[in-house]
Design an enzyme around this catalytic site. Structure first.
Site, short mmCIF file in Angstrom:
data_model
loop_
_atom_site.label_atom_id
_atom_site.label_comp_id
_atom_site.label_asym_id
_atom_site.label_seq_id
_atom_site.Cartn_x
_atom_site.Cartn_y
_atom_site.Cartn_z
N ASP A 100 0.85 -1.19 0.00
CA ASP A 100 0.00 0.00 0.00
C ASP A 100 0.89 1.24 0.00
O ASP A 100 1.68 1.45 0.93
CB ASP A 100 -0.89 -0.02 1.25
CG ASP A 100 -2.01 1.02 1.19
OD1 ASP A 100 -2.15 1.68 0.14
OD2 ASP A 100 -2.71 1.17 2.20
N ASP A 149 -3.10 2.53 -6.11
CA ASP A 149 -1.95 2.62 -5.20
C ASP A 149 -1.80 1.44 -4.25
O ASP A 149 -1.07 1.53 -3.26
CB ASP A 149 -2.04 3.91 -4.39
CG ASP A 149 -3.28 3.97 -3.50
OD1 ASP A 149 -4.20 3.16 -3.72
OD2 ASP A 149 -3.32 4.82 -2.60
N GLU A 150 -2.47 0.32 -4.52
CA GLU A 150 -2.29 -0.84 -3.65
C GLU A 150 -2.56 -2.12 -4.43
O GLU A 150 -3.31 -2.13 -5.40
CB GLU A 150 -3.20 -0.77 -2.42
CG GLU A 150 -4.68 -0.75 -2.74
CD GLU A 150 -5.55 -0.78 -1.50
OE1 GLU A 150 -5.24 -1.54 -0.57
OE2 GLU A 150 -6.56 -0.05 -1.48
#
Length: 402
Positions: free
Chosen positions: A18, A113-114
């Site tokens: 993350d 973003d993860e």
């Protein structure tokens, strides 16, 4: 290098990576004058709009995503507001995903973003889970000048919990032994459970279940009476650290989905929910017509800035009835819908099988799942299909969510 013993294979190892305050961190990287300052990415405070992301310096003032920009300014008058640059964020995201893929092909992005990574097969080349996690964090830092927090665990649920425990720039390793996993989870607040939204959390707290450890000890029938059999089964399994989902297991399997792009971006929740529920019903009708049961439900939301999220939840027992699909679909929507303009909404199912039998013997721990209740739901759904087929798609109107 030591080879794996085929009679005693090493346990599955997952990472959840993350990125730390991704949008804001990219802006601070690209604009050195913003480093160390409270940066808010999103609408300016003099306009109607919300926060898309906040730097850690801004978070100290209580600013968080989806907060109205005006409120953010009130909390931190010195905050610096910058417009989002989605094209730039997407390019950095692609760079990060390529780093993941250099270690394993089993990558499941959750958002820009993860992502989850199954690194079980990569250990002979790169080392154990913590070693791979450290390498990935180092690669991200060297290639993008950004930081990421990583959780290492024997399943996806535990990896996701772990990645959030030492932010920013953290690495958390979950134990792999069942008793140690339960001990790891026990002190965590109930809100850390995957899928526990505000409504469910209130119900659990009303039962005195404020930690995962207390949920571990809760009687199934007591929990079932409060939140229903499906949710009770799922949450009890997760509370004991049981999560058998895998990455890539359903790539080649059939799926059914429907989505709608609105003519204009929509903020009104009632409109979004009404459209979404119609999509769920359409998917259910198609699922039954095809003669399949679904193991997984999926939500898709595309915001006005074209950023897109997908979320999923797994059914403890494969299903095809409207009520169960709606419950799962609305749980996903309530967890992820924000006060942001929506461009597209979608619902789908995957992991299609020809029988509704449980996919794991672990469900024998919770044999109070009522087959009569499931059968009633199936009959109602099939009756609805017959009415719609005979009298048209709009012949039935939902009085309430059953």
């Amino acid at each position: 290098m030591k080879t794996t013993d085929p009679l005693n294979p090493a346990p599955t190892t997952f990472l959840h990576v993350d990125m730390d305050a991704f949008f804001a961190s990219v802006e601070q990287r690209d604009h050195p004058e913003l480093r160390g300052k409270p940066v808010v990415v999103g609408a300016p405070p003099d306009q109607r709009g919300v926060v898309a992301a906040a730097s850690y310096e801004a978070r100290k003032y209580g600013i968080h995503s989806a907060m109205p920009s005006r409120t953010a300014l009130q909390k931190c008058p010195q905050a610096i507001f910058v417009s989002h640059n989605m094209a730039n964020y997407k390019e950095v995201s692609r760079q990060i995903m390529r780093i993941f893929e250099s270690y394993t092909p089993l990558v499941q992005p959750l958002s820009i973003d993860e992502a989850f990574l199954d690194v079980t097969g990569a250990r002979r080349l790169f080392g154990d889970g913590p070693t791979i996690a450290a390498k990935i964090r180092s690669d991200i830092r060297e290639q993008t000048q950004l930081t990421a927090s990583v959780g290492v665990a024997p399943n996806m649920f535990l990896a996701k919990i772990a990645s959030d425990m030492d932010k920013p720039d953290g690495l958390t390793v979950v134990p792999f032994e069942p008793a140690a996993i339960e001990a790891f989870l026990a002190p965590l607040p109930i809100g850390r459970m995957w899928g526990v939204g505000q409504v469910t959390q209130k119900k659990l707290l009303s039962l005195g279940l404020d930690t995962i450890g207390k949920l571990q000890q809760c009687d199934f029938n007591r929990l079932k009476s409060a939140i229903g059999a499906r949710a009770a089964t799922g949450f009890l399994r997760l509370a004991h650290g049981i999560d058998e989902r895998g990455i890539g297991a359903e790539v080649d399997e059939k799926s059914i989905s429907n989505e709608v792009t609105f003519p204009e971006d929509v903020v009104d929740r009632e409109t979004i929910e009404a459209t979404y529920k119609r999509l769920v019903d359409k998917v259910g009708a198609r699922l039954r017509k095809a003669g399949f049961f679904a193991r997984t439900a999926h939500l898709k939301i595309r915001w006005s800035d074209f950023s897109t999220i997908t979320r999923q939840t797994r059914f403890p027992i494969p299903c095809d009835d409207d009520m169960t699909l709606r419950e799962a679909g609305m749980d996903l929507l309530n967890e992820n819908l924000r006060h942001r303009p929506v461009r597209l909404i979608g619902f789908g199912v995957s992991g299609l099988v020809e029988t509704a039998e449980p996919q794991t013997l672990q469900l024998n721990l919770f044999e109070n799942l009522d087959p009569g209740h499931r059968e009633k739901r199936n009959r109602l759904s099939n009756t609805a299909d017959s009415v719609r087929e005979k009298y048209g798609e709009n012949s039935l109107k939902r009085a309430s969510d059953l």
